[in-house]
Design a protein around this motif. Sequence first.
Motif, PDB file in Angstrom:
ATOM      1  N   SER A 154       1.000  -1.320  -0.007  1.00 15.91           N
ATOM      2  CA  SER A 154       0.137  -0.039   0.065  1.00 15.91           C
ATOM      3  C   SER A 154       0.868   1.431   0.078  1.00 15.91           C
ATOM      4  N   THR A 155       0.477   2.332  -0.521  1.00 13.54           N
ATOM      5  CA  THR A 155       1.197   3.680  -0.569  1.00 13.54           C
ATOM      6  C   THR A 155       0.273   4.577   0.161  1.00 13.54           C
ATOM      7  N   TRP A 156       0.827   5.418   0.917  1.00 15.81           N
ATOM      8  CA  TRP A 156      -0.025   6.882   1.522  1.00 15.81           C
ATOM      9  C   TRP A 156       0.714   8.110   0.833  1.00 15.81           C
ATOM     10  N   ILE A 157       0.022   9.009   0.793  1.00 18.75           N
ATOM     11  CA  ILE A 157       0.618  10.500   0.410  1.00 18.75           C
ATOM     12  C   ILE A 157       0.259  11.397   1.126  1.00 18.75           C
ATOM     13  N   GLY A 158       1.099  12.370   1.812  1.00 20.38           N
ATOM     14  CA  GLY A 158       0.262  13.330   2.321  1.00 20.38           C
ATOM     15  C   GLY A 158       1.272  14.510   2.683  1.00 20.38           C
ATOM     16  N   PRO A 159       0.747  15.925   2.857  1.00 24.85           N
ATOM     17  CA  PRO A 159       1.534  17.078   2.689  1.00 24.85           C
ATOM     18  C   PRO A 159       2.503  17.369   3.598  1.00 24.85           C
ATOM     19  N   PHE A 160       3.604  17.547   2.912  1.00 17.84           N
ATOM     20  CA  PHE A 160       4.850  17.529   3.842  1.00 17.84           C
ATOM     21  C   PHE A 160       5.457  19.185   4.104  1.00 17.84           C
ATOM     22  N   ASN A 161       4.924  20.002   3.513  1.00 17.39           N
ATOM     23  CA  ASN A 161       5.302  21.378   3.725  1.00 17.39           C
ATOM     24  C   ASN A 161       4.050  22.390   3.516  1.00 17.39           C
TER      25      ASN A 161
END
Length: 318
Positions: A154-161
């Motif tokens: 699975s892959t998760w993507i989230g805001p980093f800045n």
Amino acid sequence: MSTVCILGAGALGSLWAARLSNTHTVKIIPRLNKKSSLSGYDFSLQDAETTTTYHLPYLPLSSLPDGPLSENTRASSPSVILLVFCKSFDTLPALTAIKPYLPHHIPIVLFQNGLGSQVEVGKAFPDHPVYAAVTTEGANRKTPQHIIHAGRGSTWIGPFNKQATMAGAKEACAVLADSGLEVSAEADITLRLWKKLAVNCAINPMTALLNCPNGELPSQPYFTARYTTLCKELVLIMQLTIGYETTSDALKAQIDEVIRKTAQNISSMLQDLRAGRKTEIEDICGYLVKEARQQNIACPTITQLYQDVLALATTGSQ
Ligand code: KPL
């Protein structure tokens, strides 16, 4: 249809490039130091059922100002996304090299192991929306042109800045989900990165030092003798650094599960050592040692693993 630019076409980068090329225009950005006279990257991707060959075009650096990364193509190309799969220590230099050609609106999605490179990129690219990804997809390179999709994850993507948003993370996920791989947006990507960091800290250096597949760790006395103290150190660092409360037993259960699921795997660190490549030890144990120092706590087990892997890499004895 979006234009997906790939920086760092290693095993994982090739997997995503191949799977996305069925629905999107995928372009491979060649590294500055790896100039190629070829028009594109030819490779095959093998999964459980099939082996498929691909030819994906290079996006030559010389054409970048006029290419899809250029501001002036924004109207005709509303959706351009940059996925970065370089090794952690290569990420900032590789992105810095293309920074002059990278308009601010293009989202950058970072797929690196460990922590540190994401923090560096977030600081160096404050005007770009920077996202971090955590993935458990397993891919490795059998030969330079033959990639194996070894295990689905699975892959998760989230805001980093600050420029990155949850809405942007969802847009990125919508594009990446066309790969057919499982992708979800994650509000607290930092916590996910820390949890993966803890798993990598327990498995990668140990397998590198013991020269064994992940699944052999529980039967190795060197591992079992250090496992509990290692988890206690990780729990304390996570608690003091990001305020995450867990117990060493809970952490052990998570690590045990990854060991079971990836029992046949040769960890990325051991693969790097065997191939004589630089390892990601700085962004795994090195990052944790630095964080512990900032919190004024000792982490002797992690420090020892860090030093021993550095020494191994110097002597090249694996
Ligand atoms: O992420 C990994 C790696 O090798 O880098 C694990 C989860 C340990 C699987 O091998």
